[in-house]
Design an enzyme around this catalytic site. Structure first.
Site, mmCIF file in Angstrom:
data_model
loop_
_atom_site.group_PDB
_atom_site.id
_atom_site.type_symbol
_atom_site.label_atom_id
_atom_site.label_comp_id
_atom_site.label_asym_id
_atom_site.label_seq_id
_atom_site.Cartn_x
_atom_site.Cartn_y
_atom_site.Cartn_z
ATOM 1 N N SER A 1 25.685 36.271 36.097
ATOM 2 C CA SER A 1 25.614 36.749 34.605
ATOM 3 C C SER A 1 26.382 36.163 33.975
ATOM 4 O O SER A 1 27.198 35.142 33.971
ATOM 5 C CB SER A 1 27.203 37.992 34.780
ATOM 6 O OG SER A 1 26.709 39.026 34.153
ATOM 7 N N TYR B 1 34.355 42.241 38.702
ATOM 8 C CA TYR B 1 33.101 41.283 38.390
ATOM 9 C C TYR B 1 33.197 40.245 37.844
ATOM 10 O O TYR B 1 32.471 39.654 37.693
ATOM 11 C CB TYR B 1 32.413 42.781 37.260
ATOM 12 C CG TYR B 1 31.197 42.667 37.091
ATOM 13 C CD1 TYR B 1 30.301 42.407 38.246
ATOM 14 C CD2 TYR B 1 30.893 41.934 36.562
ATOM 15 C CE1 TYR B 1 29.280 42.404 38.091
ATOM 16 C CE2 TYR B 1 29.238 41.869 35.617
ATOM 17 C CZ TYR B 1 28.124 41.513 37.234
ATOM 18 O OH TYR B 1 27.153 41.791 36.875
#
Length: 267
Positions: A137, A150
């Protein structure tokens, strides 16, 4: 790497980026095994692709399941040429994230990649070729406002992909790391920070404010282009590179800027 006639495994392929990548690989002539925790979703995507795809249900954080997926690929199509470690989850918010939330994020966002590489890379080294693609990401290069697990695990995914490329790149193993920002998936819509609407709203707002939200098909096109050119960083959002360079050029200034950005989002 040319994808035509290659055998690929895509995890998290029951929806979102994984499903789009599986479809795009098959459209380019690859044979694809789709793995997903939701077996019905994976089967539906595989059925939509046709004879070039099969599906396997299971938790790809489990090394036994990864081995089953590899075995199914070999039975159906032959030796695996490309592994797309795409399965991922959001996580908890900040310091109040539980150990269980941290463990779940580490298992699927990082250790599933490690376990797949452990099973595949030795054989690729013997063959002199193979390809590992990690879906990380932009949070793995920058950060994720609103979610510590995350952000941290996506950094770890990037770090593992770097290590894999450095260690095995001269032995025929190619590695790419996919780092998009906003993509129109369930993860962005609902699942980035489950059970914490306030933190989820902040995290999603940070993503959608930073740049455009792309379709999964647009990301899949970037993936195939990146594989074709054997590029390490695959950035569907080009602005991420500018942000990453800014971060590296003056870390303190970048952190100050992110604090201001966060404060503006919370205002």
């Amino acid at each position: 790497m040319e994808i035509t006639d290659k055998v690929a495994i895509v995890t998290g392929a029951g929806a979102g980026i994984g499903a789009a990548v599986a479809r795009r690989l098959a459209a380019g002539g690859a044979k694809v095994v789709l793995a997903d925790l939701n077996a019905d979703s994976a089967a539906a995507v595989a059925e939509s692709i046709g004879s070039a795809a099969v599906a396997v249900g299971g938790d790809v954080a489990d090394e036994k399941v990864i081995q089953q997926v590899i075995d199914r690929a070999e039975e159906a199509f032959g030796p695996v040429d490309l592994f797309v470690a795409n399965a991922g989850i959001g996580g908890g918010p900040g310091l109040d994230s539980t150990d269980a939330q941290w463990s779940a994020s580490i298992e699927i966002n990082v250790l599933s990649h490690v376990r797949a590489a452990r099973l595949l890379v030795p054989g690729w080294v013997e063959r002199g070729e193979g390809y590992f693609l990690s879906t990380a990401s932009a949070a793995g290069l920058l950060t994720q406002i609103g979610s510590a697990p995350y952000s941290v695990t996506k950094h770890a995914a990037v770090g593992f992909a770097e290590w894999l490329s450095i260690t095995y790149g001269d032995k025929g193993v190619r590695v790419s790391c996919l780092c998009p920002m906003g993509v129109d998936t369930r993860l962005l819509q609902k699942d980035l920070i489950p059970d914490n609407p306030e933190a989820a709203e902040l995290a999603v707002k940070a993503v959608t404010t930073a740049g455009p939200v792309l379709s999964t098909e647009e990301v899949a096109e970037s993936v195939v282009a990146g594989i074709d050119s054997e590029r390490f960083l695959i950035l569907p959002h080009p602005e991420v590179l500018k942000m990453y360079r800014h971060k590296g050029s003056d870390y303190d200034r970048w952190i100050d800027g992110m604090r201001r950005f966060q404060a503006a989002l919370q205002a």
